[in-house]
Design an enzyme around this catalytic site. Structure first.
Site, short mmCIF file in Angstrom:
data_model
loop_
_atom_site.label_atom_id
_atom_site.label_comp_id
_atom_site.label_asym_id
_atom_site.label_seq_id
_atom_site.Cartn_x
_atom_site.Cartn_y
_atom_site.Cartn_z
N ARG A 173 -13.95 -4.11 1.06
CA ARG A 173 -13.70 -2.76 1.27
C ARG A 173 -13.45 -2.25 2.53
O ARG A 173 -13.79 -2.91 3.57
CB ARG A 173 -15.13 -1.85 0.73
CG ARG A 173 -15.52 -2.07 -0.45
CD ARG A 173 -14.61 -1.33 -1.64
NE ARG A 173 -14.84 -1.65 -3.11
CZ ARG A 173 -14.47 -2.49 -3.71
NH1 ARG A 173 -13.40 -3.27 -3.31
NH2 ARG A 173 -14.82 -2.69 -5.21
N HIS B 41 -3.41 -4.05 -0.99
CA HIS B 41 -4.62 -4.35 -1.84
C HIS B 41 -4.16 -5.20 -3.21
O HIS B 41 -4.03 -4.47 -4.36
CB HIS B 41 -5.07 -2.92 -2.30
CG HIS B 41 -6.52 -2.90 -2.68
ND1 HIS B 41 -7.55 -1.96 -2.27
CD2 HIS B 41 -7.25 -3.72 -3.26
CE1 HIS B 41 -8.51 -2.30 -2.86
NE2 HIS B 41 -8.52 -3.57 -3.56
N GLU C 194 -7.08 4.24 1.99
CA GLU C 194 -5.86 3.80 1.21
C GLU C 194 -5.17 4.93 0.45
O GLU C 194 -5.82 5.58 0.05
CB GLU C 194 -6.39 2.58 0.52
CG GLU C 194 -6.74 1.30 1.23
CD GLU C 194 -7.23 0.23 -0.04
OE1 GLU C 194 -7.14 0.60 -1.11
OE2 GLU C 194 -7.62 -0.80 0.45
#
Length: 190
Positions: free
Chosen positions: A112, A159, A141
């Site tokens: 994370r 990601h 993000e």
């Protein structure tokens, strides 16, 4: 292996190979510290072990010998950090893990974004206190800190860690199984 710099040089066609061109770090024999030895941490350990890396880890609790597969447990972050040539962050984002940073190694974060203090990591990369960073997750993000874009030793991805059809299907099925389990028993499987 300084892949971000290599990709840039290849695209610009301005490189010339030599014996010392873009020398990187050797993985074989180096120590991988894994912060969070859950499912993902254990899979990373298995892959890294096949590359000849020595596995160290910190987790909320020590794993069974079977799950450890020869990895060395550290009961504190300080102890883990002190031996890690490469640090792989695989733990959940919690108040205890927010803004963790390791000096003097290669850092990868597939967990994370909140776990890494972006400004501290960017500063450490710029001052070469940290050799390199491989990041797939970020605070805020998709708006990652633009400081990463200026650093050749920051290998950044959007990601993509779970970006296969099988993995995303398994993630969806796990979510469905957890919802079903919760409504049947009041608990979740994972």
């Amino acid at each position: 292996r300084r892949a971000a710099e290599g990709i840039e040089a290849a695209k610009e066609s301005n490189w010339k190979w030599s014996a010392d061109y873009l020398i990187g770090k050797q993985l074989t024999g180096s120590r991988l510290g894994i912060l969070g030895m859950g499912r993902i941490g254990q899979k990373i350990a298995k892959i890294a072990k096949s590359l000849g890396m020595i596995i160290h880890y910190h987790n909320r609790s020590k794993l069974s010998d079977e799950k450890e597969q020869g990895a060395i447990y550290h009961d504190s972050l300080k102890s883990l950090f002190s031996v890690s040539d490469v640090l792989s962050i695989c733990c959940p984002a919690t108040k205890e893990t927010e803004n963790l940073i390791k000096k003097g190694a290669v850092i990868t974060n597939v967990a994370r974004g909140d776990i890494v203090d972006d400004e501290a990591l960017i500063d450490a990369l710029n001052r070469r206190k940290i050799y390199a960073a491989g990041l797939d997750v970020y605070k805020g993000e998709p708006n990652l800190n633009p400081g990463y874009l200026k650093i050749k030793t920051a290998f950044i991805l959007p990601h993509l860690g779970s970006a296969t059809k099988d993995t995303r299907t398994a993630m969806a099925n796990l979510a469905i199984d957890n919802i079903d389990e919760f409504f049947n028993t009041g608990n979740c499987k994972n």
